[in-house]
Design a protein around this motif. Structure first.
Motif, mmCIF file in Angstrom:
data_model
loop_
_atom_site.group_PDB
_atom_site.id
_atom_site.type_symbol
_atom_site.label_atom_id
_atom_site.label_comp_id
_atom_site.label_asym_id
_atom_site.label_seq_id
_atom_site.Cartn_x
_atom_site.Cartn_y
_atom_site.Cartn_z
ATOM 1 N N LYS A 126 0.801 -1.225 0.000
ATOM 2 C CA LYS A 126 0.000 0.000 0.000
ATOM 3 C C LYS A 126 0.832 1.273 0.000
ATOM 4 N N HIS A 127 1.959 1.275 0.706
ATOM 5 C CA HIS A 127 2.762 2.490 0.818
ATOM 6 C C HIS A 127 4.062 2.388 0.021
ATOM 7 N N ASN A 128 4.115 1.442 -0.901
ATOM 8 C CA ASN A 128 5.369 1.176 -1.599
ATOM 9 C C ASN A 128 5.400 1.671 -3.049
ATOM 10 N N VAL A 129 4.335 2.288 -3.518
ATOM 11 C CA VAL A 129 4.297 2.791 -4.890
ATOM 12 C C VAL A 129 4.514 4.298 -4.848
ATOM 13 N N ALA A 130 5.708 4.728 -5.261
ATOM 14 C CA ALA A 130 6.049 6.151 -5.190
ATOM 15 C C ALA A 130 5.567 6.919 -6.418
ATOM 16 N N LYS A 131 5.590 6.283 -7.580
ATOM 17 C CA LYS A 131 5.246 6.986 -8.806
ATOM 18 C C LYS A 131 4.927 5.975 -9.896
ATOM 19 N N THR A 132 4.042 6.339 -10.797
ATOM 20 C CA THR A 132 3.775 5.521 -11.979
ATOM 21 C C THR A 132 3.760 6.410 -13.219
ATOM 22 N N VAL A 133 4.208 5.856 -14.323
ATOM 23 C CA VAL A 133 4.164 6.528 -15.620
ATOM 24 C C VAL A 133 3.576 5.536 -16.622
ATOM 25 N N GLU A 134 2.583 5.961 -17.375
ATOM 26 C CA GLU A 134 1.917 5.076 -18.329
ATOM 27 C C GLU A 134 2.096 5.588 -19.752
ATOM 28 N N LYS A 135 2.401 4.668 -20.657
ATOM 29 C CA LYS A 135 2.456 4.959 -22.083
ATOM 30 C C LYS A 135 1.565 3.961 -22.805
ATOM 31 N N ILE A 136 0.716 4.461 -23.701
ATOM 32 C CA ILE A 136 -0.170 3.603 -24.485
ATOM 33 C C ILE A 136 0.353 3.570 -25.912
ATOM 34 N N TRP A 137 0.612 2.367 -26.400
ATOM 35 C CA TRP A 137 1.110 2.174 -27.759
ATOM 36 C C TRP A 137 0.083 1.423 -28.607
ATOM 37 N N LEU A 138 -0.001 1.777 -29.875
ATOM 38 C CA LEU A 138 -0.493 0.833 -30.876
ATOM 39 C C LEU A 138 0.756 0.108 -31.337
ATOM 40 N N SER A 139 1.048 -0.976 -30.675
ATOM 41 C CA SER A 139 2.409 -1.496 -30.637
ATOM 42 C C SER A 139 2.777 -2.396 -31.799
ATOM 43 N N TYR A 140 1.892 -3.295 -32.196
ATOM 44 C CA TYR A 140 2.177 -4.235 -33.272
ATOM 45 C C TYR A 140 0.855 -4.736 -33.827
ATOM 46 N N PRO A 141 0.868 -5.254 -35.049
ATOM 47 C CA PRO A 141 -0.390 -5.699 -35.656
ATOM 48 C C PRO A 141 -1.013 -6.861 -34.886
ATOM 49 N N GLN A 142 -2.328 -6.970 -34.963
ATOM 50 C CA GLN A 142 -3.003 -8.175 -34.512
ATOM 51 C C GLN A 142 -2.744 -9.244 -35.577
ATOM 52 N N LEU A 143 -1.932 -10.205 -35.228
ATOM 53 C CA LEU A 143 -1.406 -11.144 -36.214
ATOM 54 C C LEU A 143 -2.371 -12.306 -36.438
ATOM 55 N N GLN A 144 -3.534 -11.989 -36.977
ATOM 56 C CA GLN A 144 -4.478 -13.034 -37.338
ATOM 57 C C GLN A 144 -3.921 -13.857 -38.491
ATOM 58 N N PRO A 145 -4.308 -15.146 -38.602
ATOM 59 C CA PRO A 145 -3.820 -15.956 -39.723
ATOM 60 C C PRO A 145 -4.108 -15.308 -41.073
ATOM 61 N N VAL A 146 -3.183 -15.481 -41.989
ATOM 62 C CA VAL A 146 -3.293 -14.934 -43.338
ATOM 63 C C VAL A 146 -3.845 -16.041 -44.241
ATOM 64 N N THR A 147 -5.063 -15.894 -44.661
ATOM 65 C CA THR A 147 -5.717 -16.937 -45.450
ATOM 66 C C THR A 147 -5.733 -16.641 -46.942
ATOM 67 N N SER A 148 -5.335 -15.440 -47.323
ATOM 68 C CA SER A 148 -5.318 -15.056 -48.731
ATOM 69 C C SER A 148 -4.206 -14.044 -48.945
ATOM 70 N N ASP A 149 -3.620 -14.067 -50.139
ATOM 71 C CA ASP A 149 -2.576 -13.081 -50.446
ATOM 72 C C ASP A 149 -3.118 -11.660 -50.401
ATOM 73 N N SER A 150 -4.433 -11.505 -50.567
ATOM 74 C CA SER A 150 -5.026 -10.169 -50.509
ATOM 75 C C SER A 150 -4.995 -9.592 -49.095
ATOM 76 N N ASP A 151 -4.674 -10.438 -48.095
ATOM 77 C CA ASP A 151 -4.512 -9.925 -46.733
ATOM 78 C C ASP A 151 -3.247 -9.086 -46.596
ATOM 79 N N TYR A 152 -2.313 -9.256 -47.518
ATOM 80 C CA TYR A 152 -1.073 -8.497 -47.509
ATOM 81 C C TYR A 152 -1.199 -7.254 -48.382
ATOM 82 N N ALA A 153 -0.572 -6.177 -47.949
ATOM 83 C CA ALA A 153 -0.482 -4.980 -48.788
ATOM 84 C C ALA A 153 0.629 -5.160 -49.807
#
Length: 556
Positions: A473-500
């Motif tokens: 309870k008394h041990n957290v002096a400070k917090t810093v938060e960063k929100i990223w759109l970090s990497y793609p959602q790597l769903q399976p690629v079922t067609s070449d049209s999924d690629y740009a």
């Protein structure tokens, strides 16, 4: 990309393996440009060098500028280009950047201060920042390793404070590493008793793919020409099967047991791509097993990309005034190449360019297009929203009570969450890692005792009451938060049209399409080299004989 699972170093050790971007050498016909020849445009015949705009100053954009300058400097090659880089950030590096979470302004470098208390300032200046985004690269990453050496940048092994590692599924430790990373024979025996031959099966998969990885940089591979189709690329590199299946299905088909997959490998994908094993494709899982030889640049990986830009000689436009608002394709005169009109939101900078290298996630930029097929050819790609929380705490480890354990329990200071075991409750965070202890002069700002910097990943904001339950309870002096759109959602690629497409329109190159298959710092530089190679072939009919990482001295 953002972290790693050290326990897997042990279970697949002995391979000498780093797995990022495995490839096999293939016949030329598999690598042939699959797009219409008119998209390439006519060869460049102007007296002046072509003007190139690069949108984005991250790993891909900065390395593209550097590679263009590399070829432009070749003796009597006639490959010079005139390059301008645009990025709405105030810094170079994109998703690779740093912070000083103990400072009032965490993004402020304390070495920039001019203080009369020189002794205190000097001690603070010696404390390196911590990575806020992309954290590591490995020995097999030839472009980044060559850049680090050539630019005289010091590296350090990636890790944290000494201590124990565990994997938490929300109810129990499903795996613990109690003697650091060495492990004696008994711990290995216990792992084999629990997981059978699955660690060896994974090791074989890694060894097989790593054996092909270094071919990517070889003259025999590169001299066959650049890829315009990522579908062709996935076939040529034998990644199509792994990319087309969810990782748990792919690993099962290779004989990896479900227990090992759901406990250990799922923890690796959770910390590396913010995604459990049953929600990303098999290539994402293979990349998440890349751990051996993990390092980072002392003072921040983004220094590599700053050096790329600085040594390229490109004009650099940073900040809100440099945010690209629109791109208009201008119709080509007979026998000439089409051009691109770039406008910034502020109207302060911009101009007409002969080519654009779009080195940013396409749909995150909001850039408007006119008179071009590009938007219709770039599939929408959702990204993982990752919360990175830095905690300044005087707790030497998390509290046992948070995990329902007796106060006397010896606690790990590195914890990874797995979300695919049968437990009824799930972890509140993806990972927790004690990075470093702060020197006394900095810790004194927060109170008595030794203060530590802890880095946490999660898919939501971590509330104060949860953090106080975790650290005390008394041990957290400070917090810093960063929100990223970090990497793609790597769903399976079922067609070449999924690629740009790498080149969706004349004079327009999109290296970031590679992220749909693999998302790392190194592969960003690999994809930018491919895009630059394609541009040089379109403009000058030139095919590089070798990668930059293995460029022969007699061609310099």
């Amino acid at each position: 990309m953002f972290a790693l699972l050290p326990v897997l170093l042990v279970l697949i050790s002995g391979t000498g393996a780093q797995l990022l971007f495995p490839v096999n050498q293939v016949p030329f016909e598999l690598r042939r440009n699959a797009t219409a020849s008119e998209i390439a445009g006519p060869v460049w015949h102007e007296a002046r060098p072509p003007r190139i705009a690069i949108v984005g100053a991250g790993a891909s954009g900065s390395s593209a500028a550097f590679f263009l300058s590399h070829f432009g400097a070749l003796r009597d090659a006639g490959l010079a280009t005139d390059v301008t880089i645009y990025d709405s950030n105030e810094y170079v590096g994109g998703r690779s950047t740093v912070l000083w979470p103990w400072n009032d302004d965490p993004l402020h470098n304390p070495s920039d201060r001019r203080l009369s208390t020189d002794a205190v300032a000097a001690e603070e200046d010696d404390v390196d920042p911590v990575e806020m985004g992309a954290s590591i690269f490995v020995a097999a990453n030839k472009n980044l390793q060559k850049a680090r050496r050539d630019f005289g940048l010091e590296y350090e092994p990636y890790g944290g404070e000494e201590g124990n590692t565990a994997i938490w599924d929300g109810e129990q430790w499903v795996f613990e590493e109690t003697n650091g990373f060495g492990w004696d024979w008994w711990h290995k025996a216990k792992a084999l008793w629990r997981y059978g031959r699955s660690p060896f099966t994974v090791r074989s998969l890694v060894k097989e793919t790593v054996g092909n990885f270094l071919n990517l940089y070889s003259p025999a591979f590169v001299s066959q020409g650049a890829f315009a189709s990522l579908g062709n690329f996935s076939t040529a590199t034998h990644l199509r099967d792994a990319a087309s299946k969810y990782a748990n299905q792919y690993l099962s088909s290779k004989g990896v047991g479900d227990l090992f997959t759901n406990e250990l490998i799922s923890a690796a994908t959770q910390v590396n791509y913010g995604t459990p094993i049953d929600r990303l494709h098999g290539v994402g899982a293979l990349v998440s097993l890349a751990a051996t030889g993990a390092v980072s640049v002392k003072g921040g990986n983004r220094q590599i990309f700053e050096e790329f830009v600085g040594r390229s000689g490109a004009r650099l436009r940073l900040g809100e005034d440099a945010r690209v608002h629109s791109l208009m394709k201008l119709d080509a005169a007979p026998g000439k190449r089409a051009q691109w009109l770039l406008r910034t939101a502020s109207g302060v900078s911009g101009g007409t360019y002969d080519a654009v290298i779009f080195a940013a996630p396409f749909h995150q930029t909001g850039i408007q297009f006119s008179n071009s097929m590009v938007p219709a050819l770039i599939p929408k790609q959702p990204y993982v929203r990752l919360y990175v929380t830095f905690v300044i705490t005087n707790a030497t480890t998390p509290q046992p009570s948070y995990f329902g354990l007796p106060d006397s329990t010896r606690m790990p200071n590195e914890i990874f969450g797995t979300f695919t075991t049968p437990s009824s409750s799930k972890p509140n965070f993806n990972s927790l890692n004690y990075l470093k202890a702060l020197p006394a002069s900095i810790g004194a700002r927060f109170g008595e005792g030794t203060y530590h910097v802890v880095k946490m990943f999660s898919d939501h904001s971590l509330q104060r009451d949860m953090l106080e339950a975790l650290y005390g309870k008394h041990n957290v002096a400070k917090t810093v938060e960063k929100i990223w759109l970090s990497y793609p959602q790597l769903q399976p690629v079922t067609s070449d049209s999924d690629y740009a497409p790498v080149r969706p329109d004349e004079g327009f190159y999109y290296p970031n399409g590679f992220e749909r298959l693999i998302s790392t710092m190194e592969t960003s530089t690999v994809s930018s080299f491919n895009a630059v190679s394609l541009l040089l072939h379109d403009f000058f009919g030139y095919t590089p004989p070798a990668s930059w990482a293995e460029w022969p001295d007699d061609l310099a």
